[in-house]
Design a protein around this motif. Structure first.
Motif, short mmCIF file in Angstrom:
data_model
loop_
_atom_site.label_atom_id
_atom_site.label_comp_id
_atom_site.label_asym_id
_atom_site.label_seq_id
_atom_site.Cartn_x
_atom_site.Cartn_y
_atom_site.Cartn_z
N ARG A 137 51.48 23.72 41.97
CA ARG A 137 51.35 23.12 42.35
C ARG A 137 50.98 21.70 42.59
O ARG A 137 51.37 20.18 42.44
CB ARG A 137 51.03 23.33 44.05
CG ARG A 137 51.70 22.92 44.81
CD ARG A 137 52.79 21.88 45.47
NE ARG A 137 53.23 21.70 46.62
CZ ARG A 137 54.05 20.66 47.24
NH1 ARG A 137 54.82 20.77 45.78
NH2 ARG A 137 54.04 19.28 48.32
N CYS A 138 49.79 21.86 41.68
CA CYS A 138 48.74 20.83 41.91
C CYS A 138 48.87 20.17 40.41
O CYS A 138 48.83 18.99 40.46
CB CYS A 138 47.56 21.31 40.99
SG CYS A 138 46.29 21.60 42.66
N VAL A 139 49.77 20.28 39.00
CA VAL A 139 49.93 20.24 38.16
C VAL A 139 51.56 18.97 38.45
O VAL A 139 51.45 18.11 38.31
CB VAL A 139 50.20 21.07 37.12
CG1 VAL A 139 51.15 19.65 35.60
CG2 VAL A 139 48.76 21.10 37.03
N PHE A 140 52.43 19.50 38.40
CA PHE A 140 53.63 19.53 38.95
C PHE A 140 54.10 18.67 40.47
O PHE A 140 55.32 18.30 40.92
CB PHE A 140 54.93 20.45 38.58
CG PHE A 140 54.62 20.05 37.81
CD1 PHE A 140 55.23 20.41 36.14
CD2 PHE A 140 54.15 22.66 36.98
CE1 PHE A 140 54.41 20.35 35.25
CE2 PHE A 140 53.44 22.49 35.73
CZ PHE A 140 53.68 21.66 35.01
N ALA A 141 53.41 18.84 41.54
CA ALA A 141 53.84 18.38 42.87
C ALA A 141 54.41 16.93 43.17
O ALA A 141 55.21 16.31 44.06
CB ALA A 141 52.56 18.20 43.94
N ASP A 142 53.51 16.28 41.82
CA ASP A 142 54.15 14.53 41.58
C ASP A 142 55.04 14.26 41.13
O ASP A 142 55.20 12.99 40.51
CB ASP A 142 53.12 13.54 41.83
CG ASP A 142 52.96 13.56 43.29
OD1 ASP A 142 52.16 13.36 44.22
OD2 ASP A 142 51.29 14.41 43.16
N GLY A 143 55.48 15.50 40.08
CA GLY A 143 57.30 15.22 39.30
C GLY A 143 56.43 15.60 37.66
O GLY A 143 55.53 16.20 37.76
N ILE A 241 45.16 12.48 42.63
CA ILE A 241 44.54 13.11 42.50
C ILE A 241 44.37 14.89 43.15
O ILE A 241 44.83 14.01 45.17
CB ILE A 241 42.82 13.48 43.44
CG1 ILE A 241 42.51 11.46 42.13
CG2 ILE A 241 41.58 13.77 43.37
CD1 ILE A 241 41.04 10.83 42.82
N ALA A 242 44.95 16.05 43.12
CA ALA A 242 45.90 16.80 43.64
C ALA A 242 44.80 17.84 44.15
O ALA A 242 43.35 18.35 42.55
CB ALA A 242 46.74 17.79 42.42
N THR A 243 43.67 17.44 44.92
CA THR A 243 42.77 19.34 45.34
C THR A 243 43.08 20.26 46.11
O THR A 243 43.99 20.33 47.19
CB THR A 243 41.77 18.04 45.66
OG1 THR A 243 40.27 19.19 45.78
CG2 THR A 243 42.18 17.79 47.42
N TYR A 244 42.37 21.08 44.88
CA TYR A 244 42.83 22.49 46.34
C TYR A 244 41.06 23.15 47.20
O TYR A 244 41.55 24.60 46.97
CB TYR A 244 43.44 23.23 45.81
CG TYR A 244 42.89 23.63 44.27
CD1 TYR A 244 41.68 25.40 44.13
CD2 TYR A 244 43.04 23.25 42.92
CE1 TYR A 244 41.18 25.47 42.80
CE2 TYR A 244 42.01 23.24 41.93
CZ TYR A 244 41.22 24.31 41.33
OH TYR A 244 40.11 24.23 40.57
N ALA A 245 40.05 22.08 46.83
CA ALA A 245 38.78 23.03 46.93
C ALA A 245 37.70 21.53 47.54
O ALA A 245 37.77 20.72 46.62
CB ALA A 245 38.44 23.92 46.28
N ARG A 267 46.42 14.37 46.70
CA ARG A 267 47.29 15.65 47.68
C ARG A 267 46.19 16.54 47.42
O ARG A 267 45.71 17.29 46.39
CB ARG A 267 48.67 15.44 46.45
CG ARG A 267 49.20 16.84 46.73
CD ARG A 267 50.47 16.98 46.48
NE ARG A 267 50.87 16.09 45.61
CZ ARG A 267 52.73 16.29 46.43
NH1 ARG A 267 52.20 16.89 48.07
NH2 ARG A 267 53.02 14.77 46.49
N THR A 268 46.49 16.76 48.88
CA THR A 268 45.38 18.11 49.25
C THR A 268 46.76 19.60 48.66
O THR A 268 48.01 18.97 49.79
CB THR A 268 45.14 18.38 50.24
OG1 THR A 268 45.86 18.31 51.64
CG2 THR A 268 43.67 17.59 51.10
N VAL A 269 45.87 20.62 48.28
CA VAL A 269 46.79 21.32 47.73
C VAL A 269 46.45 23.04 48.10
O VAL A 269 45.82 23.80 48.64
CB VAL A 269 47.59 21.56 46.09
CG1 VAL A 269 48.10 22.88 45.74
CG2 VAL A 269 47.62 20.58 45.96
N LEU A 270 47.51 23.76 49.16
CA LEU A 270 46.77 25.38 49.61
C LEU A 270 48.54 25.66 49.49
O LEU A 270 49.26 25.66 50.02
CB LEU A 270 46.63 25.52 51.16
CG LEU A 270 46.67 26.21 51.74
CD1 LEU A 270 45.17 27.41 51.18
CD2 LEU A 270 46.75 26.93 53.46
N VAL A 271 48.14 26.65 48.88
CA VAL A 271 49.91 28.04 48.49
C VAL A 271 50.53 28.07 49.43
O VAL A 271 51.32 28.15 49.82
CB VAL A 271 48.69 28.43 47.22
CG1 VAL A 271 48.55 29.44 47.96
CG2 VAL A 271 49.94 29.43 46.90
#
Length: 333
Positions: A137-143, A241-245, A267-271
């Motif tokens: 999700r972090c890598v590909f959420a924005d295409g 910037i996609a961040t998960y923590a 972009r915040t990411v929570l699986v």
């Protein structure tokens, strides 16, 4: 009856975790039951059990563990009987549920039990789940990242290694940060083109030089608040910037105008709240990469279920490189 580990109040692992016998669960409509061979322990599991961040008990009893791997041995209404006997990896087992993978059986929605290729060990399947899906999700959420420069902070971590491999396979030039020689080697083994010691005082300048005129267009970030001085200095105009923590700085102060003037997306990411289409794409790509051995899965230690207290303590202490696993089933290759 089944062997399981559980807690009925939050607190220190030795104070609240219990190992014993529980009633076997059975799947409802659209669900499957998995005989768990190996379970993975994530930071979320130990934080939830500890009551970190003012977490409270949502349920009177919790069997921890979102990730695992094993064999489907029972299906509920609406699930094909042909899935019985299927080797699977499991994710998100405790999202909205009490009973996770730290038990001989776990019941999950059928879509959360993903076919595991026959030549892939259960231990590898137990490593996937939350880290691999978060990384995707972090890598590909924005295409697409094809032709872009991606910075992965914490490139030796569980999410970081998967992010490095996914971004590289997606056609990106990958720069990773790491905290020492062993971590640097792991990030390179995952596919990083460049690895920068995060302790360097000139790390931002080094990364900017490696990124070149195009700059860093995507960041996968393990520590948003703590890393803002670095990431905000190296991102290009229009970057994400996609961040998960953000454990070290849970309520960071944003350099708002510096980011706004370059149109930076955070972009915040929570699986657990990934859109369904994104989850399907992540599951598809991660499973495909198992077949060609692109992903790497370092394992720090595998504990028996009866030793879950030591396993939780190890994850809390940190410092280990690789996943901490629980051996549940009698045959757990």
């Amino acid at each position: 009856m089944m062997r399981a580990a559980w807690y009925e109040r939050t607190g220190a692992a030795a104070d609240v975790l219990v190992v014993g016998e529980r009633l076997d669960p059975h799947p409802g409509a659209g669900e499957v039951r998995v005989a768990v061979a190996v379970a993975g322990i994530n930071p979320r599991d130990v934080k939830r059990r500890a009551g970190a961040g003012d977490r409270t008990m949502d349920d009177p009893l919790v069997i921890p563990g979102d990730d695992g791997a094993g064999v489907i041995d029972e299906v509920g209404p609406g699930v094909g009987a042909n899935r019985v006997g299927e080797r699977v990896w499991v994710h998100s087992a405790t999202f909205g549920r009490q009973h996770g993978t730290s038990a001989e059986h776990v019941v999950v929605p059928a879509a959360h039990a993903i076919a595991l290729p026959g030549d892939v060990p259960f231990a590898v399947g137990a490593c996937l789940g939350v880290p691999a899906l978060t990384a995707h999700r972090c890598v590909f959420a924005d295409g697409s990242v094809d032709g872009q420069t991606v910075l992965v902070t914490g490139g030796a971590g569980a999410v970081g290694r998967y992010a490095v491999a996914l971004a590289k396979r997606g056609g990106a030039t990958v720069i990773a940060t790491a905290g020492g020689p062993e971590q640097e080697e792991l990030a390179r083994a995952a596919g990083a083109d460049h690895v920068v010691d995060r302790h360097r005082s000139d790390a931002a300048a080094v990364i900017a030089g490696l990124a070149g005129p195009g700059g860093v267009t995507r960041v996968v970030d393990v520590a948003f608040g703590a890393n803002l001085p670095l990431t905000s200095a190296v991102v290009a105009t229009g970057a994400t910037i996609a961040t998960y923590a953000s454990a070290a700085v849970p309520e960071p102060a944003l350099p708002f105008y510096a980011l706004m003037r370059r149109g930076i997306t955070i972009r915040t990411v929570l699986v657990f709240v990934m859109p369904p289409a994104a989850m399907r794409a992540a599951v598809r790509d991660v499973t495909a990469m198992l077949a060609d051995a692109t992903l790497t899965h370092p394992i720090a230690a595998t504990h028996p279920l009866d030793d879950i207290v030591a396993a939780h303590r190890a994850v809390e202490r940190g410092g280990r490189i690789g996943r901490t696993l629980l051996r549940i089933g009698p045959a757990a290759p």
